[in-house]
Motif scaffolding. Structure first.
Motif: not given
Length: 180
Positions: A87-90, A95-97, A166-167, A173-176
């Motif tokens: 997959e090319r995308r994530a 992302k804060a949701t 914060a995220v 965090i964003t790399a998880l």
């Protein structure tokens, strides 16, 4: 905080209903720049994916059907890549949701947990807890939020504004990545 952006996804087949009303109040309280996409209006799926990718935060508002999210939300997530092999995308990864479920009966509040599990485990999105569930008693006969519900939604919106900032400020965090 206004430099951050949030996209609100309205997951009702009937745009303008309770989920849309609650989503508008939630987004208004974030203090961030917001955009709304109503899935019931049949938006271009690629445009939805690009909007999610570009946003700092995503709020999913959905009516509850059989203790689950709407079919439109399920279809959106089925067609959203998560960065798995090939997959090319994530767009949701890191992302804060936030989750905003509406339903007629209070006992359907557990639908929030189902969506949170998918977002957090499968997509590695960072989900504001505990989520928000509004039942029929939270709305007046005109479809507007009651005063107590409006205050609850505003509190969650304000928290999401801070959570999003914060995220985005945390590369760790964003790399998880998703569990598998």
């Amino acid at each position: 905080m206004s430099q951050h952006t949030v996209v609100g996804i309205g997951g009702s087949p009937n745009a303008g209903g309770r989920s849309s009303t609650a989503l508008a109040a939630f987004l208004d309280a974030t203090g961030l720049t917001t955009t709304v996409i109503e899935l019931g209006d049949g938006p271009d799926p690629e445009e939805v994916q690009r909007a999610i990718e570009a946003a700092d935060g995503v709020v999913i508002a959905t009516p509850t059907y059989r203790a689950r999210s709407s079919g439109l939300v399920k279809a959106l997530l089925e067609n959203t890549q998560r960065g798995a092999t090939g997959e090319r995308r994530a767009p949701l990864r890191g992302k804060a949701t936030a989750i905003l479920h509406t339903g007629n009966a209070a006992e359907h509040f557990l639908a929030v947990d189902d969506l949170r599990s998918v977002l957090a485990g499968f997509f590695a999105a960072q989900v504001l807890s505990p989520g928000l569930f509004l039942h029929g008693g939270h709305f007046g006969p005109d479809g507007d939020l009651g005063d107590e519900a409006r205050a609850l939604v505003a509190a969650h919106g304000r928290a999401f504004g801070e959570f999003t900032a914060a995220v985005r400020a945390s590369p760790a965090i964003t790399a998880l990545a998703p569990l598998l």
